[in-house]
Write a protein that holds these residues in place. Structure first.
Motif, PDB file in Angstrom:
ATOM      1  N   PRO A   1       0.824  -1.220   0.000  1.00 16.38           N
ATOM      2  CA  PRO A   1       0.000   0.000   0.000  1.00 16.38           C
ATOM      3  C   PRO A   1       0.852   1.262   0.000  1.00 16.38           C
ATOM      4  N   GLY A   2       0.520   2.164  -0.910  1.00 14.37           N
ATOM      5  CA  GLY A   2       1.241   3.418  -1.017  1.00 14.37           C
ATOM      6  C   GLY A   2       2.522   3.327  -1.825  1.00 14.37           C
ATOM      7  N   VAL A   3       2.857   2.109  -2.304  1.00 14.56           N
ATOM      8  CA  VAL A   3       4.112   1.932  -3.042  1.00 14.56           C
ATOM      9  C   VAL A   3       3.870   1.307  -4.411  1.00 14.56           C
ATOM     10  N   ASP A   4       3.278   0.108  -4.428  1.00 10.18           N
ATOM     11  CA  ASP A   4       3.052  -0.560  -5.713  1.00 10.18           C
ATOM     12  C   ASP A   4       1.838  -1.467  -5.605  1.00 10.18           C
ATOM     13  N   GLY A   5       1.464  -2.043  -6.743  1.00  9.27           N
ATOM     14  CA  GLY A   5       0.333  -2.949  -6.778  1.00  9.27           C
ATOM     15  C   GLY A   5      -1.000  -2.216  -6.813  1.00  9.27           C
ATOM     16  N   PRO A   6      -2.119  -2.940  -6.604  1.00  7.85           N
ATOM     17  CA  PRO A   6      -3.447  -2.329  -6.680  1.00  7.85           C
ATOM     18  C   PRO A   6      -3.671  -1.179  -5.713  1.00  7.85           C
TER      19      PRO A   6
END
Length: 313
Positions: free
Chosen positions: A155-160
Motif C-alpha cells: 500500500p502506497g508503493v506498488d500494486g493495486p
C-alpha cells in the motif's frame, strides 16, 4: 477549564491516537493591539484545552465556537473576527486592547475506520477505492493467498493499492470474526467473504460487539432470509437485526461486475462515514436503505462584536 501546556502538535497527535475530535484555533490576523501576536495556536477538544490565543473573552469566544463546531460535527474551517473594544461586548464580557483579531478555526475530525471482511474480487476492488481516502482501512481474510504481497502489492508503493492514502491494515485471520474485537470504536464493517458460513459468523459476532458503526452484508434477499432465521434462533431480536444493511450499496448504481458493486458499496460507505462524523442520524438500518442527503448545521449567530464566516477554500 485551564489550558494544558502540551505543544499543540503533540496534543493533536495524542488526540488523534485517542480518536478524539478537536479544533485548531490560529490567531490568523491581528490589527492594532491584541494579547498575542499572529500565529498563536490553541487546540480545543471536547473536554480539554491546549495552548492559548490570549485569554479573556477573545479566547472564551473562540473556545465556545470551537465546541459548537465539535458538537455539530462541522467539517469546514471558519474565520472568526473579534473586536477588542470597550464598545464591543460579547457573551464573555469586554476586552479593550483596542485591536481586532481574526482567528481561523479548523476542525480535525477522527479518522474513520472501515473493515472489509473478504478480499475477493469485490473486496479488492472496494479496497482500491476506499484506500484513496483518509481512513484506517482493515482488510481481513481467512485465506492467506488473498492477502499475499503479489496480489495486494505494498500500500502506497506498488500494486493495486499503490496510490493508497489510507492507513491499510492487513489481517490474515483463520477465524475472521475474532478481528472485530480489535477494531477502533465506531468502525464500519463490510462483510463479503467467499463463504456464507463465515459471513454468518462475522455478522453474528458483529451484532454482539459493542461500539461498532454500521454493519453491511453483501448478498441476495434469499441469503438474508436464511441468515435472519438463524440469527433469531441465536438470540438476536428484530431491533438487533435492523442494524444490518443488506444488500449494501446504493440502488442507483446497478450491475453485478465486481468493480460496479465496489463503486456502489464505496459510495454508500462514504455517506455513512459523513453521517456518523456529522452526528446526523442514519436512515433506518435494514435492506436497501435510501441515501438521504446529510443535513449540515448552520453556524450559530454570533454576538454583534463577532463575525463568523467560512474560511476561503
Amino acid at each position: 477549564m485551564a489550558a494544558r501546556t502540551m505543544d499543540w502538535l503533540d496534543a493533536l497527535r495524542r488526540l488523534r491516537d485517542e480518536r478524539t475530535p478537536a479544533v485548531v484555533v490560529t490567531l490568523a490576523m491581528v490589527r492594532g493591539h491584541a494579547p498575542r501576536n499572529g500565529g498563536a495556536k490553541m487546540v480545543v477538544a471536547p473536554a480539554e484545552l491546549f495552548g492559548t490565543v490570549g485569554g479573556g473573552n477573545l479566547e472564551a469566544t473562540a473556545v465556545g465556537r470551537a465546541r459548537d463546531m465539535l458538537a455539530t460535527g462541522a467539517a469546514e474551517p471558519e474565520l472568526l473576527t473579534l473586536t477588542l473594544s470597550d464598545k464591543a461586548t460579547t457573551e464573555y464580557g469586554v476586552q479593550c486592547c483596542g485591536g481586532e483579531v481574526t482567528m481561523l478555526l479548523e476542525p480535525v475530525r477522527v479518522v474513520p475506520s472501515v473493515a472489509v471482511f473478504g478480499v475477493g474480487h469485490v473486496g479488492l476492488e472496494l479496497a482500491r477505492i476506499l484506500a484513496r481516502h483518509e481512513l484506517d482501512l482493515h482488510l481481513v481474510d481467512s485465506r492467506a493467498e488473498m492477502l499475499a504481497p503479489e496480489r495486494l502489492g505494498t500500500p502506497g508503493v506498488d500494486g493495486p493499492l499503490a496510490d493508497a492514502v489510507a492507513t491499510v491494515h492487513v489481517h490474515h485471520a483463520p477465524v475472521p470474526e475474532a478481528e472485530l474485537a480489535s477494531l477502533e470504536p465506531g468502525a464500519h464493517v463490510l462483510i463479503m467473504t467467499h463463504d456464507h458460513i463465515e459471513d454468518l459468523a462475522i455478522t453474528e459476532t458483529a451484532l454482539r460487539t459493542e461500539g461498532l458503526g454500521s454493519i453491511g452484508l453483501i448478498g441476495s434477499s434469499s441469503k438474508w432470509s436464511r441468515f435472519r432465521v438463524q440469527l433469531l434462533d441465536l438470540g438476536h431480536d428484530e431491533a438487533s437485526l435492523a442494524r444490518v444493511t443488506t444488500p449494501i450499496g446504493i440502488p442507483e448504481v446497478a450491475g453485478k461486475a465486481p468493480a460496479v458493486i465496489a463503486v456502489s458499496v464505496a459510495a454508500r460507505m462514504l455517506q455513512l462515514i459523513e453521517e456518523a462524523q456529522a452526528d446526523v442520524p442514519d436512515a433506518p438500518a435494514g435492506r436497501a436503505a435510501p441515501a438521504d442527503p446529510v443535513a449540515r448545521a448552520e453556524p450559530a449567530v454570533p454576538e454583534s462584536a463577532v463575525r463568523a464566516t467560512p474560511a476561503p477554500r
